[in-house]
Design a protein around this motif. Sequence first.
Motif, PDB file in Angstrom:
ATOM      1  N   TYR A  59      47.913 -48.804 -16.964  1.00 47.11           N
ATOM      2  CA  TYR A  59      48.432 -49.253 -15.662  1.00 47.11           C
ATOM      3  C   TYR A  59      49.268 -48.160 -15.014  1.00 47.11           C
ATOM      4  O   TYR A  59      49.135 -47.875 -13.823  1.00 47.11           O
ATOM      5  CB  TYR A  59      49.255 -50.519 -15.880  1.00 47.11           C
ATOM      6  CG  TYR A  59      50.082 -50.976 -14.703  1.00 47.11           C
ATOM      7  CD1 TYR A  59      49.539 -51.812 -13.726  1.00 47.11           C
ATOM      8  CD2 TYR A  59      51.414 -50.588 -14.574  1.00 47.11           C
ATOM      9  CE1 TYR A  59      50.309 -52.241 -12.648  1.00 47.11           C
ATOM     10  CE2 TYR A  59      52.187 -51.008 -13.507  1.00 47.11           C
ATOM     11  CZ  TYR A  59      51.633 -51.837 -12.546  1.00 47.11           C
ATOM     12  OH  TYR A  59      52.398 -52.251 -11.482  1.00 47.11           O
ATOM     13  N   GLN A  60      50.126 -47.534 -15.810  1.00 45.12           N
ATOM     14  CA  GLN A  60      50.993 -46.479 -15.287  1.00 45.12           C
ATOM     15  C   GLN A  60      50.173 -45.273 -14.836  1.00 45.12           C
ATOM     16  O   GLN A  60      50.509 -44.613 -13.843  1.00 45.12           O
ATOM     17  CB  GLN A  60      52.000 -46.076 -16.366  1.00 45.12           C
ATOM     18  CG  GLN A  60      53.133 -45.188 -15.881  1.00 45.12           C
ATOM     19  CD  GLN A  60      54.135 -44.911 -16.983  1.00 45.12           C
ATOM     20  OE1 GLN A  60      53.805 -44.301 -18.011  1.00 45.12           O
ATOM     21  NE2 GLN A  60      55.370 -45.358 -16.812  1.00 45.12           N
ATOM     22  N   THR A  63      48.098 -46.336 -11.452  1.00 42.95           N
ATOM     23  CA  THR A  63      48.838 -46.901 -10.321  1.00 42.95           C
ATOM     24  C   THR A  63      49.726 -45.852  -9.669  1.00 42.95           C
ATOM     25  O   THR A  63      50.599 -45.287 -10.332  1.00 42.95           O
ATOM     26  CB  THR A  63      49.723 -48.081 -10.781  1.00 42.95           C
ATOM     27  OG1 THR A  63      48.919 -49.034 -11.491  1.00 42.95           O
ATOM     28  CG2 THR A  63      50.380 -48.760  -9.585  1.00 42.95           C
ATOM     29  N   ASP A  68      53.415 -48.980  -7.743  1.00 44.75           N
ATOM     30  CA  ASP A  68      54.146 -49.487  -8.903  1.00 44.75           C
ATOM     31  C   ASP A  68      55.532 -49.969  -8.484  1.00 44.75           C
ATOM     32  O   ASP A  68      55.983 -51.051  -8.878  1.00 44.75           O
ATOM     33  CB  ASP A  68      54.259 -48.374  -9.946  1.00 44.75           C
ATOM     34  CG  ASP A  68      55.019 -48.813 -11.195  1.00 44.75           C
ATOM     35  OD1 ASP A  68      55.044 -50.010 -11.496  1.00 44.75           O
ATOM     36  OD2 ASP A  68      55.592 -47.930 -11.870  1.00 44.75           O
ATOM     37  N   THR A 192      50.520 -59.762 -14.691  1.00 43.83           N
ATOM     38  CA  THR A 192      50.809 -58.551 -13.908  1.00 43.83           C
ATOM     39  C   THR A 192      52.279 -58.191 -14.001  1.00 43.83           C
ATOM     40  O   THR A 192      52.641 -57.019 -14.164  1.00 43.83           O
ATOM     41  CB  THR A 192      50.424 -58.766 -12.433  1.00 43.83           C
ATOM     42  OG1 THR A 192      49.029 -59.074 -12.349  1.00 43.83           O
ATOM     43  CG2 THR A 192      50.712 -57.514 -11.607  1.00 43.83           C
ATOM     44  N   VAL A 195      52.934 -56.692 -17.519  1.00 41.58           N
ATOM     45  CA  VAL A 195      52.417 -55.330 -17.660  1.00 41.58           C
ATOM     46  C   VAL A 195      53.259 -54.351 -16.849  1.00 41.58           C
ATOM     47  O   VAL A 195      53.582 -53.249 -17.312  1.00 41.58           O
ATOM     48  CB  VAL A 195      50.941 -55.265 -17.220  1.00 41.58           C
ATOM     49  CG1 VAL A 195      50.457 -53.823 -17.171  1.00 41.58           C
ATOM     50  CG2 VAL A 195      50.070 -56.076 -18.171  1.00 41.58           C
ATOM     51  N   ASP A 196      53.629 -54.738 -15.638  1.00 38.15           N
ATOM     52  CA  ASP A 196      54.464 -53.880 -14.794  1.00 38.15           C
ATOM     53  C   ASP A 196      55.808 -53.617 -15.461  1.00 38.15           C
ATOM     54  O   ASP A 196      56.297 -52.484 -15.494  1.00 38.15           O
ATOM     55  CB  ASP A 196      54.669 -54.538 -13.430  1.00 38.15           C
ATOM     56  CG  ASP A 196      55.571 -53.723 -12.517  1.00 38.15           C
ATOM     57  OD1 ASP A 196      55.135 -52.671 -12.029  1.00 38.15           O
ATOM     58  OD2 ASP A 196      56.727 -54.143 -12.297  1.00 38.15           O
TER      59      ASP A 196
END
Length: 264
Positions: A59-60, A63, A68, A192, A195-196
């Motif tokens: 994700y990092q 994004t 982010d 979400t 995960v964020d």
Amino acid sequence: MQKFKILMKWAILGLASLAAGCASALKDERDPWEGFNRNMQSFNDNLDDYVMKPVAQGYQWITPHFVDRGITNFFSNIGDIGVTINDLLQMKMAQGGQDGARFLVNTTAGLAGFIDVASMIHLQKHNEDFDQTLGYWGTPTGPYLVLPFFGPSSPRGVGGLMGDAAMNPISYVSLGLSTGISTAISGGLFATNAVDFRADNLTSEKIATEAALDRYEFFKNAYLQQREYLVHDGKIPQDKAHEEYHFNIDEELDKELTPPVSPY
């Protein structure tokens, strides 16, 4: 997002007390379920290693930073609803007004919270949850308890999680829809957010893990100290007050990462 940063603060500070505790053969009265808790922490650590951390790293990587940041702001803004309610339940009227104003400003001028306009105009963000409210009402913490997926907690913390879920509008975002669609929408939003949050704290978690002599004791002491600090709003009772309750987390983390300068 401040909860994890505060947890790291107490994790660093807990090293001294951990070292002293290792020299003692006495069982920790705060942790009568240590066997279960250690097994549950191992389960959570494995889940993080094989699922959450790889997903967060992916994700990092994909994004863009501004996206982010916007997602983090969006979920933080939703969280301000619960913060405001807990302010009022703890009779913090002025603080509740400020947190309520933060939500209104960010929801309108901040495009549903994706832009943190409130911080730009110096509306301070606070950290209140239902566990703190229960503590304010006099509910004891109870024994240390590691929950599957959620991690460090306590019997009071379980009640706090239930109260926080009831105050979170994501829990109701899909009311009126079919069960399958409702579960997909709410579950997707919660996933979400998780995960964020994990992606935003990859570095902090690495620092804490590398610093820990005993990872289990490290996070237990960190959690219990952090909860006590938050319930008392930093005003620790005199018999428990220590100098380490007053320091800058960023400075302490810098000290951990910066090697000493040789005098030669």
